[in-house]
Enzyme design. Structure first.
Site, PDB file in Angstrom:
ATOM      1  N   LYS A  53       0.839  -1.203   0.000  1.00  0.00           N
ATOM      2  CA  LYS A  53       0.000   0.000   0.000  1.00  0.00           C
ATOM      3  C   LYS A  53       0.875   1.255   0.000  1.00  0.00           C
ATOM      4  O   LYS A  53       0.602   2.212  -0.735  1.00  0.00           O
ATOM      5  CB  LYS A  53      -0.958  -0.025   1.202  1.00  0.00           C
ATOM      6  N   GLN A  97      -5.407  -2.161   9.132  1.00  0.00           N
ATOM      7  CA  GLN A  97      -5.185  -3.490   8.547  1.00  0.00           C
ATOM      8  C   GLN A  97      -5.813  -4.561   9.445  1.00  0.00           C
ATOM      9  O   GLN A  97      -5.560  -4.605  10.641  1.00  0.00           O
ATOM     10  CB  GLN A  97      -3.666  -3.716   8.400  1.00  0.00           C
ATOM     11  N   ASP A 120     -11.700   1.976   3.172  1.00  0.00           N
ATOM     12  CA  ASP A 120     -11.957   0.533   3.043  1.00  0.00           C
ATOM     13  C   ASP A 120     -13.451   0.258   2.823  1.00  0.00           C
ATOM     14  O   ASP A 120     -13.833  -0.838   2.427  1.00  0.00           O
ATOM     15  CB  ASP A 120     -11.510  -0.184   4.331  1.00  0.00           C
TER      16      ASP A 120
END
Ligand code: NDP
Length: 291
Positions: A53, A97, A120
């Site tokens: 990322k 995460q 997300d």
């Protein structure tokens, strides 16, 4: 024999487009899109994803910040970091995460993220928005699948789509997105009776199961579009999808490989969501100034 959908190439095109748009956005507004990625603990797979990322952010010209916290971090400490990031003007997207260590409630953490920074797309506000057709952000993997389908020129209107898997991060959101594009959608799961008879109806089959090579040729209709979301590590160390590629490819019209299909799209869409977050912030403050 199916045409193989090249996810690496499509994802590269998207990253190029995002880089160009970010450059133009910066020239117009002076703002550089910023993404904060939070990793708690030392899960090796998560470390790899976080590294990828950061690399993608550098490629498209975003600001990227990594927060690596020890595995024993308390929920209160993580909530306090999220709170700081919510207020941080340089950060437009926040990604925590997953999975998180067990002392931390994933639900609480996701709910604490400002929905306008929830790149997300997991916050209940955005999940609700997906159901009603107006989310601020669409989760990256399902959004990537839709982009693969669109850029391959596949029309979903009236097609029978079958999704195998009902997780919150892949199965359910992809089913809603297919529905929004006017497909007739069936969702299957571990309790579905006679799975092959359902999957054989699919014009578009999405496999998001987590079981290596489970979808065999006898489960696929001649000419189907087959999208394989699965990422499974085999005993020999190689990666395999949920679809038995060698068996299914001769029967399908289009198929995604693993690796190099859906996988690279996820991070490309994270970049797109982060750019959208920065743009939304500008249009929101313009609105405020007008009133
Ligand atoms: P989950 O484990 O959360 O969900 C798996 C789903 O598959 C469940 O709904 C489960 O049913 C269903 N399932 C399991 N076994 C069967 C079976 N025998 N028959 C029918 N359905 C079954 O996984 P995720 O959705 O998170 O991920 C799915 C796969 O996609 C994994 O391989 C994962 O690694 C990969 N993935 C890839 C990403 C990428 O970027 N390429 C991103 C995210 C995931 P039930 O609900 O009944 O248990």
């Amino acid at each position: 024999m199916a045409a193989v959908i090249d996810g690496n190439k499509i994802a590269q095109n998207i990253r190029n487009e995002v880089r160009q748009s970010a450059l133009e956005f910066k020239e117009k507004t002076g703002i550089v899109p910023g993404l904060a990625v939070v990793l708690v603990g030392e899960d090796p797979a998560s470390q790899v994803y976080v590294g990828k990322k950061a690399k993608a952010c550098a490629e498209v010209g975003f600001l990227s910040r990594e927060y690596k916290l020890p595995a024993e971090t308390s929920e209160a400490k993580l909530l306090s970091l999220i709170n700081d990031l919510n207020k941080d003007h340089l950060i437009h997207g926040i990604l925590v995460q997953l999975p998180l260590p067990e002392q931390i409630s994933t639900e609480k953490i996701i709910a604490a993220i400002d929905p306008h920074k929830d790149v997300d797309g997991f916050h209940p506000y955005n999940v609700g928005g997906l159901v009603t057709g107006s989310p601020l952000f669409i989760p990256c993997t399902p959004r990537g699948i839709m982009e693969l389908i669109a850029r391959t020129g596949i029309d979903l209107k009236g097609k029978e789509a079958v999704v195998v898997g009902r997780s919150n991060i892949v199965g359910k959101p992809i089913a809603l997105l297919l529905l929004a594009q006017h497909a007739t959608v069936t969702i299957c799961h571990s309790r579905t009776k006679d799975l092959p008879s359902v999957t054989r109806r699919a014009d578009v089959l999405i496999a998001a199961i987590g079981k290596p090579q489970m979808i065999k040729a006898n489960m696929v209709k001649e000419g189907a579009v087959v999208i394989d979301v699965g990422v499974n590590r085999l005993e020999n160390g190689k990666l395999a999808g949920d679809v038995d590629f060698n068996e299914v490819a001769p029967k399908a019209s289009y198929i995604t490989p693993v690796p190099g299909g859906v996988g690279p799209m996820t991070i490309a869409m994270l970049m797109k969501n982060t750019l959208d977050a920065a743009r939304n912030k500008v249009s929101k403050s313009k609105l405020r100034n007008n009133f």
